[in-house]
Design a protein around this motif. Structure first.
Motif, short mmCIF file in Angstrom:
data_model
loop_
_atom_site.label_atom_id
_atom_site.label_comp_id
_atom_site.label_asym_id
_atom_site.label_seq_id
_atom_site.Cartn_x
_atom_site.Cartn_y
_atom_site.Cartn_z
N VAL A 111 -32.52 -15.19 -3.33
CA VAL A 111 -32.65 -15.59 -4.74
C VAL A 111 -32.62 -14.39 -5.68
O VAL A 111 -32.37 -14.53 -6.87
CB VAL A 111 -33.96 -16.37 -4.98
CG1 VAL A 111 -33.92 -17.71 -4.26
CG2 VAL A 111 -35.18 -15.56 -4.56
N ALA A 112 -32.88 -13.20 -5.13
CA ALA A 112 -32.90 -11.99 -5.96
C ALA A 112 -31.48 -11.44 -6.11
O ALA A 112 -30.94 -10.83 -5.20
CB ALA A 112 -33.81 -10.94 -5.34
N LYS A 113 -30.90 -11.67 -7.28
CA LYS A 113 -29.53 -11.21 -7.55
C LYS A 113 -29.56 -9.91 -8.37
O LYS A 113 -28.73 -9.71 -9.24
CB LYS A 113 -28.76 -12.29 -8.32
CG LYS A 113 -28.82 -13.68 -7.72
CD LYS A 113 -28.14 -13.73 -6.36
CE LYS A 113 -28.12 -15.17 -5.83
NZ LYS A 113 -27.57 -15.25 -4.45
N TYR A 114 -30.49 -9.08 -8.10
CA TYR A 114 -30.68 -7.86 -8.87
C TYR A 114 -31.11 -6.74 -7.94
O TYR A 114 -31.61 -6.98 -6.83
CB TYR A 114 -31.73 -8.06 -9.97
CG TYR A 114 -33.06 -8.59 -9.47
CD1 TYR A 114 -34.08 -7.74 -9.05
CD2 TYR A 114 -33.29 -9.97 -9.39
CE1 TYR A 114 -35.28 -8.23 -8.58
CE2 TYR A 114 -34.49 -10.47 -8.91
CZ TYR A 114 -35.48 -9.60 -8.50
OH TYR A 114 -36.67 -10.09 -8.02
N ASP A 115 -30.94 -5.51 -8.41
CA ASP A 115 -31.36 -4.34 -7.65
C ASP A 115 -32.13 -3.41 -8.58
O ASP A 115 -31.54 -2.71 -9.41
CB ASP A 115 -30.15 -3.60 -7.07
CG ASP A 115 -30.57 -2.41 -6.20
OD1 ASP A 115 -31.79 -2.15 -6.09
OD2 ASP A 115 -29.68 -1.74 -5.65
N PRO A 116 -33.47 -3.39 -8.47
CA PRO A 116 -34.26 -2.53 -9.35
C PRO A 116 -33.93 -1.05 -9.21
O PRO A 116 -34.24 -0.26 -10.11
CB PRO A 116 -35.70 -2.81 -8.91
CG PRO A 116 -35.65 -4.15 -8.26
CD PRO A 116 -34.31 -4.21 -7.59
N ASN A 117 -33.32 -0.65 -8.09
CA ASN A 117 -32.94 0.75 -7.93
C ASN A 117 -31.79 1.14 -8.85
O ASN A 117 -31.52 2.33 -9.03
CB ASN A 117 -32.56 1.02 -6.47
CG ASN A 117 -33.75 0.89 -5.54
OD1 ASN A 117 -34.62 1.75 -5.50
ND2 ASN A 117 -33.82 -0.21 -4.81
N GLU A 118 -31.10 0.15 -9.41
CA GLU A 118 -30.05 0.42 -10.39
C GLU A 118 -30.62 0.52 -11.80
O GLU A 118 -29.95 1.03 -12.70
CB GLU A 118 -28.98 -0.67 -10.34
CG GLU A 118 -28.22 -0.73 -9.02
CD GLU A 118 -27.16 -1.82 -9.02
OE1 GLU A 118 -27.16 -2.66 -9.96
OE2 GLU A 118 -26.35 -1.84 -8.09
N TRP A 119 -31.83 0.04 -12.01
CA TRP A 119 -32.45 0.11 -13.32
C TRP A 119 -33.02 1.51 -13.54
O TRP A 119 -33.11 2.31 -12.61
CB TRP A 119 -33.57 -0.93 -13.44
CG TRP A 119 -33.14 -2.34 -13.21
CD1 TRP A 119 -31.86 -2.83 -13.14
CD2 TRP A 119 -34.00 -3.47 -12.98
NE1 TRP A 119 -31.86 -4.18 -12.90
CE2 TRP A 119 -33.17 -4.59 -12.80
CE3 TRP A 119 -35.38 -3.64 -12.93
CZ2 TRP A 119 -33.68 -5.87 -12.56
CZ3 TRP A 119 -35.90 -4.90 -12.69
CH2 TRP A 119 -35.06 -6.01 -12.51
N GLU A 120 -33.39 1.79 -14.76
CA GLU A 120 -33.94 3.10 -15.10
C GLU A 120 -35.45 2.97 -15.30
O GLU A 120 -35.90 2.22 -16.16
CB GLU A 120 -33.28 3.64 -16.39
CG GLU A 120 -31.76 3.62 -16.37
CD GLU A 120 -31.15 4.50 -15.29
OE1 GLU A 120 -31.84 5.44 -14.83
OE2 GLU A 120 -29.99 4.26 -14.89
N MET B 202 -39.10 -1.04 -17.14
CA MET B 202 -37.77 -0.66 -16.72
C MET B 202 -36.75 -0.89 -17.84
O MET B 202 -36.85 -1.85 -18.62
CB MET B 202 -37.34 -1.48 -15.50
CG MET B 202 -38.33 -1.49 -14.35
SD MET B 202 -38.49 0.10 -13.53
CE MET B 202 -36.90 0.21 -12.70
N LEU B 203 -35.75 -0.02 -17.88
CA LEU B 203 -34.58 -0.17 -18.75
C LEU B 203 -33.39 -0.61 -17.90
O LEU B 203 -33.37 -0.38 -16.69
CB LEU B 203 -34.26 1.16 -19.44
CG LEU B 203 -35.23 1.61 -20.53
CD1 LEU B 203 -35.12 3.12 -20.76
CD2 LEU B 203 -34.97 0.85 -21.83
N PRO B 204 -32.38 -1.21 -18.52
CA PRO B 204 -31.24 -1.71 -17.73
C PRO B 204 -30.40 -0.60 -17.12
O PRO B 204 -30.42 0.57 -17.56
CB PRO B 204 -30.41 -2.49 -18.77
CG PRO B 204 -31.29 -2.68 -19.94
CD PRO B 204 -32.27 -1.55 -19.94
#
Length: 364
Positions: free
Chosen positions: A113-122, A288-290
């Motif tokens: 369900v997680a379609k995101y990667d927090p390691n890509e965020w700032e 976090m920033l995008p």
């Protein structure tokens, strides 16, 4: 002479190339704009309260003093908001998200369900929240009363321990792994929310429980029958694990393990325990920033959040939300996110074997 001239020319070229970035840092302003701070939960919860506390002073410390609004987008334990943030948030300094353990844990556990990667965020700032394991001293055999880990462990090995939680694939997997590494054979009752588990503990139906340190102190800090046996500590900016500042006399899990077993914890199970510790404790909340936000804008927000948490009006109230835990910023936050969201394949195999053998469950 030619070499010297070449170096001067190269130096001037480098300075010229750096000038736009420096100018951008000097000229960046949010005047007349609105900064939207996304919260993936309803109003009134812990993540929302912390965000609104910080929001109250953030505008004062951003260039141009923009309006800062909180936008609640509940759903899926913050996964809905995080998916939308990953896909649609503009990387221009006008959108933030307050992520939490429930944002990071699905990524660590590989939930589809997680379609995101927090390691890509700032990363801007991380708000750690202490966690402790505690129990009814005479029922779990903790004769060391929290100050003698070896004596506590010897009693806990022989005790009939009852521990309740909702599911083995949750933040409380941290506690299950910790007990497994110690060889503590606890009877685990599933299907209990954290509130239900707390109520069952207070009724004496469970004799061991886990909670954030602030809640433990509020509910049981003056109860002589209840004793904390270990905390999960806090990692400082150099990467060193320290004791929980709100329970400084209680050993961290590695300290408890070494006192009990004679050696420091190690191996794949301990690596998993540390992954889960970072997800649950170190990045309990994170600003976090995008993806794609310029470095200078990230630094502006880091400096702004440092000023916000130091503001007397915020500093006075912050312990009500996170206890005495230090706030981490930038690279330290990013490191905790990496550890709390990335699981090595060999560690994942260990986790699946552990879950299957003990709870008939799996991450897959």
């Amino acid at each position: 002479m030619k070499t010297f001239t070449k170096r001067v020319v190269l130096g001037m070229m480098a300075a010229t190339m750096l000038t736009p970035a420096v100018a951008l840092a000097d000229d960046f302003s949010l005047e007349g704009k609105t900064v939207t701070w996304i919260v993936g939960f309803k109003e009134g919860g812990g993540t929302d309260r912390l965000t609104r506390l910080l929001q109250s002073k953030l505008s004062e410390h951003l260039p141009g003093n923009p309006d800062v609004i909180v936008l609640n987008k509940p759903g899926g334990g913050s996964v809905t908001a995080a998916n939308d943030f990953q896909a649609n948030a503009p990387a221009d300094g006008t959108t933030l998200i307050m992520a939490s353990t429930s944002t990071f844990l699905p990524v660590l556990l590989g939930a589809s369900v997680a379609k995101y990667d927090p390691n890509e965020w700032e990363a801007v700032a991380g708000f750690a929240r202490g966690a402790t394991m505690f129990g009814i001293a005479d029922q779990i055999g903790a004769k060391g009363n929290g100050s003698d880990a070896r004596t506590d462990y010897e009693g806990m090995e022989k005790a009939s321990i009852r521990f309740g939680l909702e599911t083995p694939i949750s933040a409380e997997m941290l506690d299950l792994v910790a007990m497994n590494l110690l060889g503590i054979d606890a009877r685990v009752i599933f299907g209990l929310s954290s509130k239900d588990a707390e109520a069952a503990f207070q009724r004496g139906e469970m004799n061991m429980n886990t909670d954030n340190t602030r809640s433990y102190l509020k509910d049981f800090g003056d109860d002589p029958k209840v004793v904390p046996v270990w905390t999960y500590g806090v990692i400082d900016e150099s990467g060193k694990l320290l004791r929980d500042p709100d329970l400084p006399d209680v050993p961290t899990f590695p300290e408890f393990y070494e006192a009990a077993k004679g050696d420091a914890p190690s191996g794949l199970g301990y690596t998993l325990q540390q992954n889960l510790m970072n997800a649950k404790v170190m990045i309990s909340k994170a600003v976090m920033l995008p993806k794609g936000t310029p470095d200078n804008v990230q630094q502006i927000y880091i400096d702004a959040l440092k000023a916000v948490v130091a503001d007397p009006a915020v500093a006075e109230k912050l312990p009500r939300e996170i206890g005495s835990m230090p706030v981490n910023f930038g690279e330290a936050t990013q490191r905790a996110i990496e550890l709390g969201t990335a699981m090595d394949p060999a560690v994942r195999d260990w986790a699946n074997e552990f879950l299957q053998a003990n709870y008939d469950a799996s991450l897959d």
